[in-house]
Design a protein around this motif. Structure first.
Motif, mmCIF file in Angstrom:
data_model
loop_
_atom_site.group_PDB
_atom_site.id
_atom_site.type_symbol
_atom_site.label_atom_id
_atom_site.label_comp_id
_atom_site.label_asym_id
_atom_site.label_seq_id
_atom_site.Cartn_x
_atom_site.Cartn_y
_atom_site.Cartn_z
ATOM 1 N N VAL A 299 -12.459 -2.860 -8.269
ATOM 2 C CA VAL A 299 -11.208 -3.248 -7.620
ATOM 3 C C VAL A 299 -11.530 -4.161 -6.443
ATOM 4 C CG1 VAL A 299 -9.128 -2.450 -6.446
ATOM 5 C CG2 VAL A 299 -10.116 -1.086 -8.294
ATOM 6 N N GLY A 300 -11.092 -5.404 -6.500
ATOM 7 C CA GLY A 300 -11.332 -6.364 -5.435
ATOM 8 C C GLY A 300 -10.262 -6.289 -4.357
ATOM 9 N N GLY A 301 -10.433 -7.087 -3.328
ATOM 10 C CA GLY A 301 -9.502 -7.061 -2.209
ATOM 11 C C GLY A 301 -8.080 -7.436 -2.573
ATOM 12 N N MET A 302 -7.908 -8.411 -3.476
ATOM 13 C CA MET A 302 -6.566 -8.821 -3.862
ATOM 14 C C MET A 302 -5.850 -7.718 -4.640
ATOM 15 S SD MET A 302 -6.120 -11.699 -2.484
ATOM 16 C CE MET A 302 -4.533 -11.966 -3.270
ATOM 17 N N GLU A 303 -6.579 -7.065 -5.545
ATOM 18 C CA GLU A 303 -5.969 -5.966 -6.304
ATOM 19 C C GLU A 303 -5.651 -4.789 -5.384
ATOM 20 O OE1 GLU A 303 -6.772 -3.033 -10.148
ATOM 21 O OE2 GLU A 303 -8.139 -4.699 -9.745
ATOM 22 N N LEU A 304 -6.533 -4.535 -4.425
ATOM 23 C CA LEU A 304 -6.286 -3.464 -3.465
ATOM 24 C C LEU A 304 -5.011 -3.749 -2.679
ATOM 25 C CD1 LEU A 304 -7.073 -0.931 -1.854
ATOM 26 C CD2 LEU A 304 -8.467 -2.419 -0.392
ATOM 27 N N LEU A 305 -4.857 -4.985 -2.248
ATOM 28 C CA LEU A 305 -3.662 -5.385 -1.508
ATOM 29 C C LEU A 305 -2.409 -5.107 -2.316
ATOM 30 C CD1 LEU A 305 -2.908 -6.811 1.182
ATOM 31 C CD2 LEU A 305 -3.010 -8.974 -0.064
ATOM 32 N N ALA A 306 -2.449 -5.447 -3.599
ATOM 33 C CA ALA A 306 -1.297 -5.226 -4.472
ATOM 34 C C ALA A 306 -1.014 -3.739 -4.661
ATOM 35 C CB ALA A 306 -1.540 -5.896 -5.828
ATOM 36 N N ARG A 307 -2.071 -2.937 -4.810
ATOM 37 C CA ARG A 307 -1.879 -1.493 -5.021
ATOM 38 C C ARG A 307 -1.321 -0.818 -3.772
ATOM 39 N NH1 ARG A 307 -6.615 1.101 -8.804
ATOM 40 N NH2 ARG A 307 -6.799 -0.601 -10.303
ATOM 41 N N LEU A 308 -1.792 -1.235 -2.611
ATOM 42 C CA LEU A 308 -1.269 -0.657 -1.373
ATOM 43 C C LEU A 308 0.210 -0.992 -1.209
ATOM 44 C CD1 LEU A 308 -4.212 -1.353 1.108
ATOM 45 C CD2 LEU A 308 -3.550 0.846 0.097
ATOM 46 N N LYS A 309 0.555 -2.231 -1.537
ATOM 47 C CA LYS A 309 1.958 -2.646 -1.448
ATOM 48 C C LYS A 309 2.806 -1.865 -2.432
ATOM 49 C CE LYS A 309 4.805 -6.838 -1.483
ATOM 50 N NZ LYS A 309 4.775 -8.330 -1.641
ATOM 51 N N GLN A 310 2.308 -1.698 -3.649
ATOM 52 C CA GLN A 310 3.022 -0.939 -4.676
ATOM 53 C C GLN A 310 3.186 0.521 -4.280
ATOM 54 O OE1 GLN A 310 0.862 -0.586 -8.340
ATOM 55 N NE2 GLN A 310 2.594 0.250 -9.481
ATOM 56 N N GLY A 311 2.127 1.082 -3.659
ATOM 57 C CA GLY A 311 2.171 2.491 -3.288
ATOM 58 C C GLY A 311 2.899 2.774 -1.993
ATOM 59 N N GLY A 312 3.324 1.731 -1.284
ATOM 60 C CA GLY A 312 4.082 1.928 -0.054
ATOM 61 C C GLY A 312 3.243 2.328 1.140
ATOM 62 N N ALA A 313 1.941 2.036 1.111
ATOM 63 C CA ALA A 313 1.074 2.370 2.245
ATOM 64 C C ALA A 313 1.345 1.394 3.385
ATOM 65 C CB ALA A 313 -0.395 2.288 1.832
ATOM 66 N N LEU A 314 1.773 1.907 4.514
ATOM 67 C CA LEU A 314 2.150 1.060 5.645
ATOM 68 C C LEU A 314 0.931 0.745 6.504
ATOM 69 C CD1 LEU A 314 5.487 2.858 6.589
ATOM 70 C CD2 LEU A 314 5.129 0.917 5.044
ATOM 71 N N LEU A 315 -0.030 0.082 5.913
ATOM 72 C CA LEU A 315 -1.265 -0.269 6.601
ATOM 73 C C LEU A 315 -1.477 -1.777 6.538
ATOM 74 C CD1 LEU A 315 -3.642 2.490 5.175
ATOM 75 C CD2 LEU A 315 -2.905 2.299 7.555
ATOM 76 N N PRO A 316 -1.544 -2.468 7.684
ATOM 77 C CA PRO A 316 -1.860 -3.896 7.657
ATOM 78 C C PRO A 316 -3.252 -4.090 7.064
ATOM 79 C CG PRO A 316 -1.113 -3.200 9.845
ATOM 80 C CD PRO A 316 -1.362 -1.958 9.052
#
Length: 246
Positions: free
Chosen positions: A106-123
């Motif tokens: 899992v690369g940084g771009m995919e991680l960014l998408a998963r965090l957004k999808q999961g609703g993680a409120l972390l910059p």
């Protein structure tokens, strides 16, 4: 008041260790992970561990499958923990993520998408290789709070973390976006053309060829853009423009 967590994700141990030490010495609760899968597993587990190795990801249902691309049965990639709670309910904040963009699995771009999808409120602050502007632009458009070009110095990282945490606390920077748009309004038509090319990730020579002008002309207009926008470097300029478009 508890120290803000900064989650450092990088597959290189030396990078993880140096960044974690720097952040810890500056008052942050630094957590290190050797992969995005390990970090996602830690989110599902409520971030109880101080530092989560890759092997820990395999103990959380489905996290190891995320690395092989099987997303259909991977609860961690869907943003849900084994108890059915969203990541926003795990008591994660306040904090931010500092992640390399190119990692195995899992690369940084995919991680960014998963965090957004999961609703993680972390910059999320994304680290890219030198000159990898197109990928940095993609990350900003994907919701990254900032990006850093390697190599960067200690103050650059600390400033990015401070800004990301402050922005997350204050909410969307509407006033800042308005100010950037005002500055953009002061650019000439040719400067706007060149700025659009820069945002697209193109270098001076490619811009010159596309606009049928000399490289020197591009350089002159680029310097004028930087001055009008009060940008210290191209990375800062891109951040300003992309932030204004959100």
């Amino acid at each position: 008041m508890a120290a803000a967590m900064v989650h450092v994700i990088d597959d290189e141990a030396a990078v993880r260790d140096s960044l974690s030490l720097l952040l810890s010495l500056n008052g942050y609760d630094a957590r290190a992970y050797e992969s995005a899968a390990a970090f996602l597993a830690a989110l599902d587990a409520g971030l109880e561990a101080k530092s989560v190795p890759e092997s820990a990801a395999k103990s959380v249902g489905g996290a190891s499958r995320a690395r092989s691309g099987d997303k259909s049965s991977d609860k961690s990639s869907s943003g849900k923990s084994s108890g059915g709670n969203s990541w926003t309910a795990t008591g994660v904040g306040p904090g931010c993520v500092v992640t390399d963009v190119r990692m195995p699995g899992v690369g940084g771009m995919e991680l960014l998408a998963r965090l957004k999808q999961g609703g993680a409120l972390l910059p999320v602050i994304v680290m890219t290789g030198h000159g990898d502007i197109p990928l940095a632009v993609e990350a900003m458009k994907g919701g990254a709070a900032d990006f850093l070009e390697k190599p960067f110095d200690a103050e650059t990282l600390l400033a990015a973390v401070r800004t990301a945490l402050a922005a997350a606390h204050a909410g969307p920077g509407a006033a800042e976006a308005r100010l950037v748009r005002q500055k953009l309004g002061g650019l000439t038509p040719r400067e706007n053309e060149i700025l659009a090319e820069l945002v697209a990730g193109r270098q001076n020579r490619a811009i010159a060829e596309r606009l049928s002008i000399s490289v020197r002309t591009v350089e002159v207009h680029r310097a004028s853009i930087m001055a009008k926008m009060d940008a210290g470097n191209v990375s800062q300029l891109l951040r300003m423009v992309l932030t204004s478009q959100r």
